[in-house]
Design a protein around this motif. Structure first.
Motif, PDB file in Angstrom:
ATOM      1  N   PRO A   1      25.327 -16.409 -17.008  1.00 15.51           N
ATOM      2  CA  PRO A   1      26.642 -15.967 -17.498  1.00 15.51           C
ATOM      3  C   PRO A   1      27.513 -15.290 -16.455  1.00 15.51           C
ATOM      4  N   ILE A   2      26.964 -14.943 -15.281  1.00 12.03           N
ATOM      5  CA  ILE A   2      27.737 -14.154 -14.325  1.00 12.03           C
ATOM      6  C   ILE A   2      28.361 -14.985 -13.217  1.00 12.03           C
ATOM      7  N   GLU A   3      27.943 -16.232 -13.054  1.00 15.37           N
ATOM      8  CA  GLU A   3      28.494 -17.081 -12.001  1.00 15.37           C
ATOM      9  C   GLU A   3      29.520 -18.037 -12.595  1.00 15.37           C
ATOM     10  N   GLN A   4      30.704 -18.070 -12.017  1.00 16.59           N
ATOM     11  CA  GLN A   4      31.770 -18.948 -12.483  1.00 16.59           C
ATOM     12  C   GLN A   4      32.094 -20.041 -11.468  1.00 16.59           C
ATOM     13  N   ALA A   5      31.915 -19.769 -10.176  1.00 18.06           N
ATOM     14  CA  ALA A   5      32.224 -20.760  -9.146  1.00 18.06           C
ATOM     15  C   ALA A   5      31.254 -21.928  -9.227  1.00 18.06           C
ATOM     16  N   GLY A   6      31.803 -23.139  -9.247  1.00 20.81           N
ATOM     17  CA  GLY A   6      30.963 -24.323  -9.272  1.00 20.81           C
ATOM     18  C   GLY A   6      30.296 -24.593 -10.601  1.00 20.81           C
ATOM     19  N   THR A   7      30.831 -24.020 -11.678  1.00 17.07           N
ATOM     20  CA  THR A   7      30.254 -24.261 -13.007  1.00 17.07           C
ATOM     21  C   THR A   7      31.290 -24.915 -13.910  1.00 17.07           C
ATOM     22  N   TYR A   8      30.795 -25.584 -14.950  1.00 14.37           N
ATOM     23  CA  TYR A   8      31.641 -26.268 -15.918  1.00 14.37           C
ATOM     24  C   TYR A   8      31.238 -25.790 -17.311  1.00 14.37           C
ATOM     25  N   PRO A   9      32.071 -24.992 -17.983  1.00 18.72           N
ATOM     26  CA  PRO A   9      31.707 -24.487 -19.314  1.00 18.72           C
ATOM     27  C   PRO A   9      31.384 -25.626 -20.267  1.00 18.72           C
ATOM     28  N   LEU A  10      30.376 -25.430 -21.087  1.00 20.59           N
ATOM     29  CA  LEU A  10      29.983 -26.463 -22.041  1.00 20.59           C
ATOM     30  C   LEU A  10      31.085 -26.668 -23.078  1.00 20.59           C
ATOM     31  N   PRO A  11      31.409 -27.912 -23.411  1.00 21.51           N
ATOM     32  CA  PRO A  11      32.409 -28.155 -24.457  1.00 21.51           C
ATOM     33  C   PRO A  11      31.881 -27.710 -25.823  1.00 21.51           C
ATOM     34  N   GLU A  12      32.807 -27.356 -26.705  1.00 24.70           N
ATOM     35  CA  GLU A  12      32.424 -26.855 -28.026  1.00 24.70           C
ATOM     36  C   GLU A  12      31.569 -27.863 -28.795  1.00 24.70           C
ATOM     37  N   ALA A  13      31.851 -29.157 -28.612  1.00 30.24           N
ATOM     38  CA  ALA A  13      31.084 -30.179 -29.324  1.00 30.24           C
ATOM     39  C   ALA A  13      29.610 -30.138 -28.946  1.00 30.24           C
ATOM     40  N   GLN A  14      29.331 -29.816 -27.688  1.00 31.54           N
ATOM     41  CA  GLN A  14      27.932 -29.735 -27.271  1.00 31.54           C
ATOM     42  C   GLN A  14      27.322 -28.397 -27.644  1.00 31.54           C
ATOM     43  N   LEU A  15      28.081 -27.330 -27.547  1.00 30.41           N
ATOM     44  CA  LEU A  15      27.562 -26.024 -27.953  1.00 30.41           C
ATOM     45  C   LEU A  15      27.098 -26.055 -29.407  1.00 30.41           C
ATOM     46  N   ASP A  16      27.833 -26.797 -30.242  1.00 31.07           N
ATOM     47  CA  ASP A  16      27.510 -26.862 -31.662  1.00 31.07           C
ATOM     48  C   ASP A  16      26.191 -27.572 -31.919  1.00 31.07           C
ATOM     49  N   ARG A  17      25.696 -28.326 -30.933  1.00 32.08           N
ATOM     50  CA  ARG A  17      24.415 -29.030 -31.091  1.00 32.08           C
ATOM     51  C   ARG A  17      23.223 -28.100 -30.895  1.00 32.08           C
ATOM     52  N   PHE A  18      23.461 -26.915 -30.345  1.00 35.30           N
ATOM     53  CA  PHE A  18      22.378 -25.965 -30.162  1.00 35.30           C
ATOM     54  C   PHE A  18      22.211 -25.136 -31.425  1.00 35.30           C
ATOM     55  N   LEU A  19      21.012 -25.112 -31.959  1.00 34.74           N
ATOM     56  CA  LEU A  19      20.754 -24.341 -33.168  1.00 34.74           C
ATOM     57  C   LEU A  19      20.967 -22.858 -32.918  1.00 34.74           C
ATOM     58  N   LEU A  20      20.430 -22.350 -31.790  1.00 33.06           N
ATOM     59  CA  LEU A  20      20.507 -20.929 -31.469  1.00 33.06           C
ATOM     60  C   LEU A  20      20.979 -20.717 -30.041  1.00 33.06           C
ATOM     61  N   ARG A  21      21.666 -19.600 -29.831  1.00 29.96           N
ATOM     62  CA  ARG A  21      21.870 -19.097 -28.480  1.00 29.96           C
ATOM     63  C   ARG A  21      21.021 -17.845 -28.325  1.00 29.96           C
ATOM     64  N   ILE A  22      20.149 -17.867 -27.327  1.00 28.68           N
ATOM     65  CA  ILE A  22      19.202 -16.775 -27.126  1.00 28.68           C
ATOM     66  C   ILE A  22      19.593 -16.031 -25.857  1.00 28.68           C
ATOM     67  N   ASP A  23      19.889 -14.751 -25.997  1.00 27.02           N
ATOM     68  CA  ASP A  23      20.255 -13.929 -24.848  1.00 27.02           C
ATOM     69  C   ASP A  23      19.009 -13.231 -24.310  1.00 27.02           C
ATOM     70  N   VAL A  24      18.739 -13.447 -23.027  1.00 24.41           N
ATOM     71  CA  VAL A  24      17.609 -12.797 -22.362  1.00 24.41           C
ATOM     72  C   VAL A  24      18.146 -11.588 -21.604  1.00 24.41           C
ATOM     73  N   VAL A  25      17.686 -10.413 -21.976  1.00 21.64           N
ATOM     74  CA  VAL A  25      18.190  -9.176 -21.377  1.00 21.64           C
ATOM     75  C   VAL A  25      17.152  -8.611 -20.415  1.00 21.64           C
ATOM     76  N   TYR A  26      17.559  -7.596 -19.658  1.00 24.75           N
ATOM     77  CA  TYR A  26      16.643  -6.941 -18.731  1.00 24.75           C
ATOM     78  C   TYR A  26      15.491  -6.291 -19.501  1.00 24.75           C
ATOM     79  N   PRO A  27      14.275  -6.326 -18.933  1.00 25.17           N
ATOM     80  CA  PRO A  27      13.133  -5.679 -19.609  1.00 25.17           C
ATOM     81  C   PRO A  27      13.227  -4.158 -19.530  1.00 25.17           C
ATOM     82  N   SER A  28      12.446  -3.484 -20.373  1.00 24.69           N
ATOM     83  CA  SER A  28      12.360  -2.031 -20.291  1.00 24.69           C
ATOM     84  C   SER A  28      11.612  -1.645 -19.009  1.00 24.69           C
TER      85      SER A  28
END
Length: 333
Positions: A165-192
């Motif tokens: 999520p932090i790199e924007q250069a050289g990336t292509y955001p996923l179109p909404e039509a493809q995002l909708d095909r994912f059942l879940l979005r899972i955010d991985v955060v820093y460990p304790s």
């Protein structure tokens, strides 16, 4: 169970739920901490959907998928998405072959890495839209069409895509039509701190072992059938549907949505919310969905399906905050 459901014996249900616990335990021996991430990944697998995993580098996203494939004995392929990746590099291509006996030449379809049971699309947002869209049919239809021929994918088929999520250069955001095909979005955060100490210690000594195989393909397919037969009351189906409809600015009565959402979720989100809630209920050892299941799955199901407007981005209002306000405003009848 629901009308027309498969007849399940208590013995089989007990054996299947025990396999789910064993799967989580096997993955937890490899993945230190990240219990919520492991739960979400297993929920997605049981529901027969696909997952979009988002997190900064070094949090073990690739190891997470690898441990899942090892613990379930599923075939596993990894594709590193890059700007020069072509659709044929994913789905496959035709090659010209010559019969040495008859000298006859003919084209043969050579399957690409998508022909597997677990596909890791690593850094999917680094590939251009043309290549990203090559996964659309595979994810939705579980098949690939090439040169007029349709090729079925193995069962089960599970796509886990990662993005940074932090790199924007050289990336292509996923179109909404493809995002909708994912059942879940899972955010991985820093460990304790404790988890990070344990992780550093484990990986700098003997190293982590592979996940122990605890579930075969036949068992997983039965579990996916069982998830479909988990009970959910009509009032909870209506509740899930009202939550999804309330994300649409033109229809909503939720102030936070009216102010901060530019585009709401479509009907597929309601299907995903109910299905994910059923899978969570099974993971909790229950054969019926509760209001808590729906509430807990609201963020991972809707986070990638609603779009903030400019005002929300300017004010730094997160999707999680908006959905929490939605959850508090909309109550079951």
């Amino acid at each position: 169970m629901a009308d027309g459901a498969i007849a399940w014996s208590e013995q089989e249900i007990g054996a299947l739920t025990a396999k789910v616990k064993a799967l989580k335990a096997s993955m937890s021996r490899v993945i230190i901490g990240q219990e919520n991430v492991i739960d979400s990944l297993i929920i997605c697998l049981l529901a027969g959907g696909h997952a979009l995993v988002e997190g900064v580098p070094g949090l073990g996203k690739t190891l997470l998928v690898k441990s899942l494939s090892q613990a379930t004995e599923l075939d596993f392929h990894r594709v590193q998405f890059t700007p020069d990746l072509m659709p044929s590099d994913i789905v496959g291509t035709e090659i010209l072959e010559e019969d040495h006996a008859t000298r006859k030449r003919e084209f043969r379809f050579q399957q690409g890495p998508v022909f597997t049971q677990v596909l890791l699309a690593d850094e999917i947002n680094r590939a251009p839209p043309k290549t990203q869209s090559a996964l659309l049919e595979a994810m939705q239809e579980r098949s690939v069409t090439f040169a007029g021929q349709t090729h079925k994918l193995p069962k089960p088929f599970f796509v886990l895509a990662t993005q940074n999520p932090i790199e924007q250069a050289g990336t292509y955001p996923l179109p909404e039509a493809q995002l909708d095909r994912f059942l879940l979005r899972i955010d991985v955060v820093y460990p304790s701190e404790e988890e990070e100490i344990a992780m550093v210690s484990a990986t700098t000594n003997a190293g982590l072992k592979d996940a122990e195989p605890v579930m075969d393909v036949a068992t997983l397919l039965r579990l996916q059938q069982l998830v479909r037969d988990i009970e959910i009351g009509d009032h909870l189906v209506a509740y899930a549907t009202r939550l999804v409809r309330a994300t649409r600015p033109a229809l909503t009565t939720v102030p936070a949505v009216k102010k901060h959402i530019g585009w709401g979720a479509g009907p597929r989100a309601g299907q995903a919310l109910v299905l994910a809630s059923k899978a969570r209920a099974l993971m909790q050892g229950r054969l019926a969905v509760t209001r808590e299941d729906i509430g807990e799955m609201l963020l991972p199901v809707l986070a990638h399906r609603v779009i903030r407007n400019f005002e929300a981005e300017a004010d730094g209002v997160a999707i999680a905050d908006i959905l929490q306000a939605l959850r508090e405003y909309i109550r079951p009848e």
